[in-house]
Structures are given as C-alpha cells and as structure tokens.
Design a protein around this motif. Sequence first.
Motif, PDB file in Angstrom:
ATOM      1  N   VAL A 114       0.893  -1.283   0.120  1.00 27.98           N
ATOM      2  CA  VAL A 114      -0.107  -0.089   0.017  1.00 27.98           C
ATOM      3  C   VAL A 114       0.824   1.391   0.021  1.00 27.98           C
ATOM      4  N   SER A 115       1.983   1.104   0.734  1.00 26.13           N
ATOM      5  CA  SER A 115       2.600   2.359   0.800  1.00 26.13           C
ATOM      6  C   SER A 115       3.502   2.421  -0.419  1.00 26.13           C
ATOM      7  N   ALA A 116       3.877   1.292  -0.924  1.00 24.48           N
ATOM      8  CA  ALA A 116       4.844   1.237  -2.196  1.00 24.48           C
ATOM      9  C   ALA A 116       3.708   1.938  -3.323  1.00 24.48           C
ATOM     10  N   LEU A 117       2.506   1.587  -3.567  1.00 20.78           N
ATOM     11  CA  LEU A 117       1.566   2.005  -4.430  1.00 20.78           C
ATOM     12  C   LEU A 117       1.326   3.416  -4.294  1.00 20.78           C
ATOM     13  N   PHE A 118       1.081   3.738  -2.969  1.00 17.59           N
ATOM     14  CA  PHE A 118       0.966   5.315  -2.850  1.00 17.59           C
ATOM     15  C   PHE A 118       2.120   6.363  -3.183  1.00 17.59           C
ATOM     16  N   THR A 119       3.314   5.553  -2.718  1.00 18.31           N
ATOM     17  CA  THR A 119       4.545   6.552  -3.161  1.00 18.31           C
ATOM     18  C   THR A 119       4.624   6.556  -4.749  1.00 18.31           C
ATOM     19  N   ALA A 120       4.741   5.505  -5.250  1.00 17.09           N
ATOM     20  CA  ALA A 120       4.740   5.264  -6.803  1.00 17.09           C
ATOM     21  C   ALA A 120       3.556   6.459  -7.360  1.00 17.09           C
ATOM     22  N   THR A 121       2.747   6.068  -7.094  1.00 20.36           N
ATOM     23  CA  THR A 121       1.483   7.168  -7.749  1.00 20.36           C
ATOM     24  C   THR A 121       1.695   8.690  -7.275  1.00 20.36           C
ATOM     25  N   SER A 122       2.289   9.056  -6.005  1.00 19.19           N
ATOM     26  CA  SER A 122       2.432  10.174  -5.638  1.00 19.19           C
ATOM     27  C   SER A 122       3.747  10.708  -6.649  1.00 19.19           C
ATOM     28  N   ALA A 123       4.699   9.648  -6.854  1.00 24.25           N
ATOM     29  CA  ALA A 123       5.839  10.263  -7.444  1.00 24.25           C
ATOM     30  C   ALA A 123       5.551  10.504  -9.353  1.00 24.25           C
ATOM     31  N   ALA A 165      14.797   8.477   4.936  1.00 18.98           N
ATOM     32  CA  ALA A 165      14.969   7.162   6.140  1.00 18.98           C
ATOM     33  C   ALA A 165      14.154   5.885   5.684  1.00 18.98           C
ATOM     34  N   HIS A 166      13.103   5.945   5.159  1.00 24.96           N
ATOM     35  CA  HIS A 166      12.402   4.604   4.811  1.00 24.96           C
ATOM     36  C   HIS A 166      13.031   4.007   3.457  1.00 24.96           C
ATOM     37  N   TRP A 167      13.490   4.883   2.454  1.00 22.82           N
ATOM     38  CA  TRP A 167      13.909   4.181   1.241  1.00 22.82           C
ATOM     39  C   TRP A 167      15.543   4.259   1.307  1.00 22.82           C
ATOM     40  N   THR A 168      15.973   3.351   0.501  1.00 24.38           N
ATOM     41  CA  THR A 168      17.391   3.249   0.315  1.00 24.38           C
ATOM     42  C   THR A 168      17.745   4.069  -1.027  1.00 24.38           C
ATOM     43  N   VAL A 169      19.041   4.367  -1.202  1.00 19.05           N
ATOM     44  CA  VAL A 169      19.302   5.017  -2.260  1.00 19.05           C
ATOM     45  C   VAL A 169      18.848   4.358  -3.769  1.00 19.05           C
ATOM     46  N   PHE A 170      18.498   3.122  -3.751  1.00 19.85           N
ATOM     47  CA  PHE A 170      17.929   2.644  -4.843  1.00 19.85           C
ATOM     48  C   PHE A 170      16.630   2.921  -4.999  1.00 19.85           C
ATOM     49  N   ILE A 184      12.226   6.651  -6.997  1.00 18.60           N
ATOM     50  CA  ILE A 184      11.195   7.669  -7.175  1.00 18.60           C
ATOM     51  C   ILE A 184      11.638   8.672  -7.993  1.00 18.60           C
ATOM     52  N   LEU A 185      12.974   9.013  -7.943  1.00 21.10           N
ATOM     53  CA  LEU A 185      13.307  10.165  -8.924  1.00 21.10           C
ATOM     54  C   LEU A 185      12.876  10.076 -10.424  1.00 21.10           C
ATOM     55  N   THR A 186      13.286   8.783 -10.773  1.00 20.77           N
ATOM     56  CA  THR A 186      12.907   8.179 -12.260  1.00 20.77           C
ATOM     57  C   THR A 186      11.351   8.315 -12.508  1.00 20.77           C
ATOM     58  N   LEU A 187      10.718   7.904 -11.546  1.00 17.13           N
ATOM     59  CA  LEU A 187       9.061   8.024 -11.669  1.00 17.13           C
ATOM     60  C   LEU A 187       8.813   9.474 -11.737  1.00 17.13           C
ATOM     61  N   ILE A 188       9.374  10.273 -10.920  1.00 16.77           N
ATOM     62  CA  ILE A 188       9.115  11.865 -10.794  1.00 16.77           C
ATOM     63  C   ILE A 188       9.467  12.233 -12.281  1.00 16.77           C
ATOM     64  N   GLN A 189      10.452  11.980 -12.800  1.00 19.36           N
ATOM     65  CA  GLN A 189      10.978  12.566 -13.906  1.00 19.36           C
ATOM     66  C   GLN A 189      10.012  12.050 -15.270  1.00 19.36           C
ATOM     67  N   ILE A 190       9.875  10.678 -15.116  1.00 23.04           N
ATOM     68  CA  ILE A 190       8.842  10.231 -16.442  1.00 23.04           C
ATOM     69  C   ILE A 190       7.382  10.917 -16.156  1.00 23.04           C
ATOM     70  N   GLY A 191       6.983  11.097 -14.919  1.00 22.16           N
ATOM     71  CA  GLY A 191       5.601  11.737 -14.636  1.00 22.16           C
ATOM     72  C   GLY A 191       5.625  13.155 -15.231  1.00 22.16           C
ATOM     73  N   GLY A 192       6.738  13.744 -15.032  1.00 22.51           N
ATOM     74  CA  GLY A 192       6.977  15.274 -15.295  1.00 22.51           C
ATOM     75  C   GLY A 192       6.993  15.518 -16.932  1.00 22.51           C
ATOM     76  N   ILE A 193       7.745  14.623 -17.466  1.00 16.58           N
ATOM     77  CA  ILE A 193       8.020  14.708 -18.792  1.00 16.58           C
ATOM     78  C   ILE A 193       6.864  14.192 -19.516  1.00 16.58           C
ATOM     79  N   GLY A 194       6.546  13.194 -18.965  1.00 16.91           N
ATOM     80  CA  GLY A 194       5.275  12.548 -19.683  1.00 16.91           C
ATOM     81  C   GLY A 194       4.014  13.137 -19.735  1.00 16.91           C
ATOM     82  N   ILE A 195       3.711  13.747 -18.449  1.00 18.16           N
ATOM     83  CA  ILE A 195       2.359  14.717 -18.514  1.00 18.16           C
ATOM     84  C   ILE A 195       2.353  15.781 -19.588  1.00 18.16           C
ATOM     85  N   MET A 196       3.525  16.537 -19.441  1.00 19.96           N
ATOM     86  CA  MET A 196       3.899  17.674 -20.174  1.00 19.96           C
ATOM     87  C   MET A 196       3.555  17.275 -21.747  1.00 19.96           C
ATOM     88  N   SER A 197       4.333  16.270 -22.124  1.00 19.62           N
ATOM     89  CA  SER A 197       4.211  15.610 -23.506  1.00 19.62           C
ATOM     90  C   SER A 197       2.945  15.278 -23.911  1.00 19.62           C
TER      91      SER A 197
END
Length: 446
Positions: free
Chosen positions: A45-54, A67-72, A77-90
């Motif tokens: 649930v937290s993974a789904l929530f975080t992925a959707t939020s990203a 604290a909760h997530w590793t560097v990986f 999360i950063l990759t999902l943010i970038q995909i969501g950001g560029i994707g929604i604009m495109s």
Amino acid sequence: MNYAARQINTPSRVVVVAFLAVILVGTALLSLPISVAEGEEASWVSALFTATSAVCVTGLAVHDTAAHWTVFGEVVILTLIQIGGIGIMSLASILAVIVSGKLGLRARLNTQAETKTLGPGDVRQVIVGVVKITLLAEAVTAAFLTVRFMTGYGEPFGRALYYGIFHSVSAFTNAGFALWPDSIMRFVDDVWICLPLALAVVAGGLGFPVYAVLRKDWRRPSRWSLHAKITLGATAVLLFGGALAVTILEWNNPATFGPLAPGLRILAGFFHSAMTRSGGLNSVDTSQMHENTWLVSDVLMFIGAGSASTGGGIKVTTFALLGYVILAEIRGEPDVTAGRRRIAEHIQRQALTIALLSVAAVVLGTLVMMVLTPFTLDRVLFEVVSAFGTVGLSTGITAGVGPTGHLVLTTLMFIGRLGPVTLGAALALNVQTRRFRYPEERPLVG
C-alpha cells in the motif's frame, strides 16, 4: 457517439493506461527489499501510494523519503518523478495538437495570434521541445543548488550534486519530494535554496504552450496567444496575491513566520504561495499554520498551474475563463470576451464542466475521508485538495489516515493528474453541430 468522440477514446486510453503501467512498475520496484531501508516494512500500500505520488508528481508521502527508502528506492522515485513530469507535459501537449487538428484549426493554429500556443505539426518536435525545456530548467536549478550545498553547508561534491539533481527535478516537475524529514524547513532562511526551488516550481507550472509562444515573440506581448496571456497574467495574480495573503495571515504566528526576520517572512510567504501552485515543498511547518491560511491554500491548490504543465488543479486558464463568464453575465453582455477575443460557447461549457466535476471529486473525497479518519474537516479538506491538485502539502495527517485512506488519496492523485487533461481533450473533440434547435425555455435561476 460521433466520430470525434470515438477518436478520443484511443489517446485518452493511451494516457491512462501508460500512467497506470508506470505506477504498477514503480510499485513493484518499491516493494523490493533492495528499495527499503533495513528495519523498515515494504508494504504494498505504501509502495503504491509512493509510486502514484511520484508518477502523478504530487509529493504526499507516507514515510520519510530519506529514512524509509534506500538510495536505490530514492533513484526509483526520482525516475518516476521525471517520467511523470516529462510524460504529462508531452502527452498533454500532444493531446492539444490532436484536439486542434480534429477541430479543423490547423491553419489558424499556425498563423493566428489567438491560438499560437501549439501548432499541430510534428509530434516529435513537440516532445523534443518539452524535453529540452525540462532538462534545461532542471540543469540550471541543480547547478545553483549544488554550488549552494557545497559552499554553504560543506557537502562533498557527490552528495551536493545528488541533492541538487533530486530537488531540482522534484521542483520543476512540481513533485514536492524532499530528502529531509522536514522537507526544506531547515533552509527557510536561505534565499539561495528557497528562491531557485520556488522559481523552478513556477516555471514548471507554466506549461510548454506558453514557452512555445515566448520563444517566438517574447519581446512582443501584443502577439502572444490568448492562452499565454491568460496563463501568465493569472499566474502572476495568484502567485503574488497568494504570497501577500499568506504573509499577512502568518506574519505573527510564532510557530511559522513569527521567529523570522521581516525579509525572510516575505520570502517564506512567496515560497508557500509558489508551492501551492502544485509544488508541494514547505519551508515552514504547514501543520502549525492558521486555519484561514489553510483555506487560502485550499483555493490556490484547487486552481493549480497552467494547462499542459507539470502542475495540477483545474488550471489557471479554466479559472480565468470562468471569471470572464461571470463578468460578462454581470455586465449583461451577449458574448464572453477576453483580450479582445470572443470565447467560444463550447469552451465556456468545457471550463464549467471541468470545474464542477473537480468540485464534486473534492467534496466526495472529503466526505469519504471524514468517515474513514478521526481528523477535523479543515485538515481533511486540505489533504484532499492537496491530493487532487497533485500538490503534496499536508497538515501532517498523511501517515495517520490508514491504508484505506491511503487508497482514497491514491485515487484522488490519479484522477487529479489525468482527469482534467483527458476530460478536456474529450470535451473538445466531442463538439458537434446539430441541424436543428429545440424551442427555448427559461427556468428560474437563483
């Protein structure tokens, strides 16, 4: 269903399915043990929530990101943010091109000042333009932040660069994720951190159609499209008007602006106003703000940013068009005009439909969350509007709403991100001409 309405099914479905697919992949990756810090639980649930939020570039978080997530996990999360950001604009820009073509506006979009925002030309050119603008803005912001983290806080180059890149992407895409448990409250008195982040959020919220106009005629505002004029004008009014209201309301609040010097209070007010455009970062404790400040923030978050941008909300153009409709009705004018241009009736109906359906989503979401959680109306409303507007600000109740509440907020984030875009395109393409008109009737209003 007419031909145009049938045609919109394909692009709308592609947008929705694409985002769902990316969210599910992100959820799977964040559920892996390698994504979660040692001693932390990998809840789906937290993974789904975080992925959707990203992916929906919202920024609401169930856990402390660092604290909760590793560097990986952070990179995911950063990759999902970038995909969501560029994707929604495109995708939003591409849908605008499709809409323009289907409405028979090809020649006018290429030549007329009223609709210069996008030309239905090569879709690849549109995407390339979006990517260039995004990467350039993020690179400039990251450079400022990296230098500041190194010189002002003694961070080594590698960590400073990582911080700079993560938060520049988070800011320009209006995602609102931060790598500190207090967002960026520790930098409330640092203009070299707060100002670049705020400007990046505003820049990301303008939208590619505005940049397309400015690129051609940035020195001649008289030749700007009506969309660009409305977006820039409404953004300025809401940004500085919101900053003024928040600064005044929080000026003497000992838990937020009170301890700051006068100049820093103004900076904090501007920063908070910019973040309600859909940014989501906070430089003071939002949970300690006055209730009337929350209400002002609710309004700003609901309106959101510009069309075809990384921001959410009903969009500033929708809000402004409704203002023109009200003004014309008050004046008794037969046509709704803006900038010496007449607004088509079907555009007015589209704006009204998007606004009212968005109000319905917020009201229903608030009602459900009130039933599911023990929190007060003002806090729940703030959380729901933040989720629907894909903002990411919170009064501190995100982690406490429970798994069912998290699923409700997840749904609101998804609807808030994709709803106005796909609905707007569907309404535009569904315009049809009837060869007859029914007799007129005038029911009582008011």
